[in-house]
Design an enzyme around this catalytic site. Sequence first.
Site, short mmCIF file in Angstrom:
data_model
loop_
_atom_site.label_atom_id
_atom_site.label_comp_id
_atom_site.label_asym_id
_atom_site.label_seq_id
_atom_site.Cartn_x
_atom_site.Cartn_y
_atom_site.Cartn_z
N LYS A 14 0.83 -1.21 0.00
CA LYS A 14 0.00 0.00 0.00
C LYS A 14 0.86 1.25 0.00
O LYS A 14 0.59 2.20 -0.73
CB LYS A 14 -0.95 0.02 1.22
N ARG A 89 -10.34 0.30 8.84
CA ARG A 89 -9.82 -1.04 9.05
C ARG A 89 -10.85 -1.94 9.72
O ARG A 89 -10.58 -3.11 9.94
CB ARG A 89 -8.60 -0.95 9.96
N ARG A 128 11.31 -6.43 5.32
CA ARG A 128 11.22 -4.99 5.11
C ARG A 128 12.17 -4.23 6.04
O ARG A 128 12.30 -4.55 7.21
CB ARG A 128 9.79 -4.52 5.35
N ARG A 161 10.88 -2.04 11.38
CA ARG A 161 9.77 -1.49 12.14
C ARG A 161 9.48 -2.38 13.34
O ARG A 161 9.56 -3.60 13.23
CB ARG A 161 8.53 -1.44 11.24
N ARG A 172 -0.82 -9.45 12.93
CA ARG A 172 -1.41 -8.39 12.08
C ARG A 172 -2.19 -9.00 10.93
O ARG A 172 -3.25 -8.49 10.55
CB ARG A 172 -0.32 -7.46 11.56
P1 ADP Z 1 0.39 -2.12 7.92
O1 ADP Z 1 -0.65 -1.85 6.89
O2 ADP Z 1 1.72 -2.43 7.33
O3 ADP Z 1 -0.03 -3.10 8.99
P2 ADP Z 1 0.03 0.53 9.13
O4 ADP Z 1 1.18 1.42 9.15
O5 ADP Z 1 -1.13 0.88 8.30
O6 ADP Z 1 0.69 -0.86 8.76
O7 ADP Z 1 -0.51 0.31 10.63
C1 ADP Z 1 0.32 -0.09 11.68
C2 ADP Z 1 -0.47 -0.29 12.97
O8 ADP Z 1 -1.13 0.94 13.33
C3 ADP Z 1 -1.60 -1.31 12.89
O9 ADP Z 1 -1.16 -2.62 13.10
C4 ADP Z 1 -2.53 -0.80 14.01
O10 ADP Z 1 -2.05 -1.17 15.28
C5 ADP Z 1 -2.41 0.71 13.91
N1 ADP Z 1 -3.46 1.26 13.01
C6 ADP Z 1 -3.25 1.94 11.85
N2 ADP Z 1 -4.41 2.30 11.27
C7 ADP Z 1 -5.39 1.81 12.08
C8 ADP Z 1 -6.82 1.81 12.02
N3 ADP Z 1 -7.49 2.38 10.99
N4 ADP Z 1 -7.50 1.21 13.02
C9 ADP Z 1 -6.87 0.64 14.05
N5 ADP Z 1 -5.53 0.58 14.17
C10 ADP Z 1 -4.79 1.16 13.20
#
Ligand code: ADP
Length: 214
Positions: A14, A89, A128, A161, A172
């Site tokens: 993404k 999400r 990554r 990360r 995740r």
């Molecule tokens: P990725 O898509 O690689 O998992 P992100 O950077 O989008 O990583 O998100 C990392 C973390 O941030 C998620 O695992 C969650 O804990 C939190 N997070 C991000 N966006 C949301 C969301 N919309 N709702 C709940 N938690 C979120």
Amino acid sequence: MVRTILLGPPGAGKGTQAERMIEKYGIPHISTGDIFRENIKNGTELGKKAQEYMNKGELVPDDLVCEIATDRLKKDDCKNGFLLDGFPRTVYQAQKLDEFLAGRGEKLDKVIDLEVSDEELMKRITGRRVCKECGATFHVVNFPPAVPGKCDKCGGILIQRADDNEETAKNRIDVYNRETKPLVDYYEKSGNIVHIDGMISPDKTFEDIVKVLG
Ligand code: ADP
Ligand code: ZN
């Protein structure tokens, strides 16, 4: 002008596609994950709250995320469109977003669902590496830096990360399948979702996205 969401599991690419899309369409990239990481780096209250969940690969509570996202969407630069990455999400978040947009007489143009197999996701996530200084992303096998451990762009140190280790990554992906995948059905009903193959090359995936968005 385009209002769009990038949906897809962690590691689907993404971030990579978002970078290209914002350049082509001139829209702001809104990543809730980036907003949280920035807050963690700066030691804010929000960062402290979010960190507990992120480090375990759990979702940050809905109400907190919705507030952060809608506050961001109220900013002037979102008037002519936006790209949401990592939000919504959960179905609850999607409903809140719909309500928020409806209240402004707006709606989503397209939801882009990036599809990648769970097995490939694990490889991408655990390999990554990100630059501590500029945030550029590399991969130890697929996209290695010229000098191991060093950023090609700025020479900064590459780190993993906090949530990219195997155990957290697995969680995740589970959380994605359980909480976020139902959004595919949710947007299938409104008829504006498109499925894009995220297993081909980043260039090819981008071409497919552009075909859809115009
Ligand atoms: P990725 O898509 O690689 O998992 P992100 O950077 O989008 O990583 O998100 C990392 C973390 O941030 C998620 O695992 C969650 O804990 C939190 N997070 C991000 N966006 C949301 C969301 N919309 N709702 C709940 N938690 C979120
Ligand atoms: Zn760098």
